[in-house]
Scaffold this motif. Structure first.
Motif, short mmCIF file in Angstrom:
data_model
loop_
_atom_site.label_atom_id
_atom_site.label_comp_id
_atom_site.label_asym_id
_atom_site.label_seq_id
_atom_site.Cartn_x
_atom_site.Cartn_y
_atom_site.Cartn_z
N GLY A 175 -74.20 -7.54 48.69
CA GLY A 175 -73.23 -7.85 49.71
C GLY A 175 -72.72 -6.70 50.56
O GLY A 175 -72.04 -6.93 51.56
N LEU A 176 -73.01 -5.46 50.19
CA LEU A 176 -72.62 -4.35 51.05
C LEU A 176 -73.51 -4.33 52.29
O LEU A 176 -74.62 -4.87 52.28
CB LEU A 176 -72.76 -3.02 50.32
CG LEU A 176 -71.75 -2.75 49.20
CD1 LEU A 176 -72.04 -1.41 48.55
CD2 LEU A 176 -70.32 -2.79 49.72
N THR A 177 -73.02 -3.69 53.34
CA THR A 177 -73.81 -3.49 54.54
C THR A 177 -73.88 -1.99 54.81
O THR A 177 -73.05 -1.23 54.31
CB THR A 177 -73.18 -4.19 55.76
OG1 THR A 177 -71.97 -3.52 56.09
CG2 THR A 177 -72.91 -5.67 55.49
N PRO A 178 -74.84 -1.55 55.61
CA PRO A 178 -74.89 -0.13 55.95
C PRO A 178 -73.58 0.37 56.56
O PRO A 178 -73.21 1.52 56.37
CB PRO A 178 -76.06 -0.04 56.93
CG PRO A 178 -76.97 -1.16 56.51
CD PRO A 178 -76.03 -2.27 56.10
N ALA A 179 -72.86 -0.49 57.27
CA ALA A 179 -71.58 -0.10 57.86
C ALA A 179 -70.52 0.19 56.79
O ALA A 179 -69.55 0.90 57.05
CB ALA A 179 -71.09 -1.20 58.80
N ASP A 180 -70.68 -0.35 55.58
CA ASP A 180 -69.73 -0.13 54.49
C ASP A 180 -69.93 1.22 53.81
O ASP A 180 -69.05 1.69 53.08
CB ASP A 180 -69.90 -1.20 53.38
CG ASP A 180 -69.56 -2.59 53.85
OD1 ASP A 180 -68.60 -2.75 54.61
OD2 ASP A 180 -70.28 -3.53 53.44
N LYS A 181 -71.06 1.84 54.03
CA LYS A 181 -71.46 2.99 53.22
C LYS A 181 -70.43 4.11 53.20
O LYS A 181 -70.04 4.58 52.12
CB LYS A 181 -72.82 3.52 53.71
CG LYS A 181 -73.48 4.47 52.76
CD LYS A 181 -74.91 4.74 53.19
CE LYS A 181 -75.61 5.59 52.16
NZ LYS A 181 -77.00 5.81 52.48
N GLU B 269 -79.77 1.51 46.08
CA GLU B 269 -79.12 1.22 47.35
C GLU B 269 -79.48 -0.17 47.84
O GLU B 269 -78.62 -0.93 48.31
CB GLU B 269 -79.50 2.28 48.38
CG GLU B 269 -78.59 2.27 49.57
CD GLU B 269 -78.59 3.59 50.30
OE1 GLU B 269 -78.81 3.55 51.52
OE2 GLU B 269 -78.36 4.65 49.67
N ARG B 270 -80.74 -0.53 47.71
CA ARG B 270 -81.15 -1.88 48.13
C ARG B 270 -80.43 -2.94 47.31
O ARG B 270 -79.98 -3.96 47.84
CB ARG B 270 -82.67 -2.04 48.03
CG ARG B 270 -83.16 -3.33 48.69
CD ARG B 270 -84.66 -3.36 48.85
NE ARG B 270 -85.37 -3.03 47.64
CZ ARG B 270 -85.47 -3.84 46.58
NH1 ARG B 270 -84.89 -5.01 46.59
NH2 ARG B 270 -86.15 -3.46 45.52
N THR C 216 -67.29 3.29 51.06
CA THR C 216 -67.51 2.71 49.74
C THR C 216 -67.80 3.79 48.71
O THR C 216 -68.67 4.64 48.91
CB THR C 216 -68.69 1.71 49.77
OG1 THR C 216 -68.38 0.67 50.70
CG2 THR C 216 -68.93 1.09 48.40
N TYR D 251 -77.01 -3.45 48.68
CA TYR D 251 -77.03 -4.27 49.90
C TYR D 251 -77.30 -5.73 49.58
O TYR D 251 -76.70 -6.62 50.18
CB TYR D 251 -78.04 -3.72 50.91
CG TYR D 251 -77.66 -2.36 51.47
CD1 TYR D 251 -76.32 -2.02 51.71
CD2 TYR D 251 -78.61 -1.40 51.72
CE1 TYR D 251 -75.96 -0.78 52.21
CE2 TYR D 251 -78.27 -0.15 52.22
CZ TYR D 251 -76.95 0.16 52.46
OH TYR D 251 -76.60 1.39 52.95
N GLU D 252 -78.18 -5.97 48.62
CA GLU D 252 -78.44 -7.36 48.20
C GLU D 252 -77.19 -7.99 47.61
O GLU D 252 -77.01 -9.21 47.70
CB GLU D 252 -79.57 -7.40 47.16
CG GLU D 252 -80.93 -7.08 47.73
CD GLU D 252 -81.99 -6.88 46.65
OE1 GLU D 252 -83.16 -6.72 47.02
OE2 GLU D 252 -81.67 -6.86 45.44
#
Length: 173
Positions: A45-51, A38-39, A54, A42-43
């Motif tokens: 380019g995804l953000t928690p808001a995308d989860k 998961e990290r 996605t 996010y590294e």
């Protein structure tokens, strides 16, 4: 699976008799490795808001061992329950589906974004194949590599093996 069940035990059997070396448990599955995946997403380019919108392809090397394939499928199912739109397993070799097929499936499901998370430790031939299959994905994460979570799993496996007395190393002069 093959390395843990065949290659590594063969090497250990051929070790010099003066060394008493035992094999610890394999690294995965582990919640720490899911955290590392998961990290990495996010590294990339995804953000928690995308989860929640996605879909994730959990892309591993693949195996001819049905037990290993089942483990990857179980990890994908477990990871789906952490809030991703959908999670599908994929394999670079020896099993289906391939990464590109899982990407297409997630698109067909209506996931707004598709990300590929390589469930492999280091760059190489099979991770390169995963990357080629991710060409239509929105995000391709890096391999797990030197993630601190991987180091923690290694230490946990070492400690567990030491507690069971599997790591008695002796050398005779």
């Amino acid at each position: 699976a093959f390395h843990a069940k065949a290659d590594i035990p063969a090497v250990l059997r051929d070790a010099p008799p003066r060394l008493r070396i035992r094999q610890a448990e394999v690294l995965g599955p582990s919640p720490l490795l899911l955290s590392a995946l998961e990290r990495r997403l996010y590294e990339a380019g995804l953000t928690p808001a995308d989860k929640s919108s996605t879909g994730v392809v959990l892309a591993s090397a693949g195996s001819t061992d049905p037990e290993a394939i089942a483990v990857i499928a179980d990890i994908a199912r477990e990871w789906r329950h952490t809030g991703w739109c959908a999670v599908r397993p994929a394999f670079a070799s020896a099993a289906l589906p391939r990464t590109q097929d899982a990407v297409r499936e997630l698109r067909a499901l209506g996931c707004a974004k598709v990300a590929v998370a390589p469930y492999v430790l280091a760059p190489g031939f099979l991770p390169d194949r995963i990357a080629r299959g991710a060409v239509d994905a929105d995000v391709l994460a890096e391999v797990l590599g030197p993630a601190p979570e991987v180091a923690r799993v290694l230490l946990e496996r070492y400690d567990a093996a030491a507690a069971r007395g599997l790591l008695r190393l002796t050398a005779s002069a």
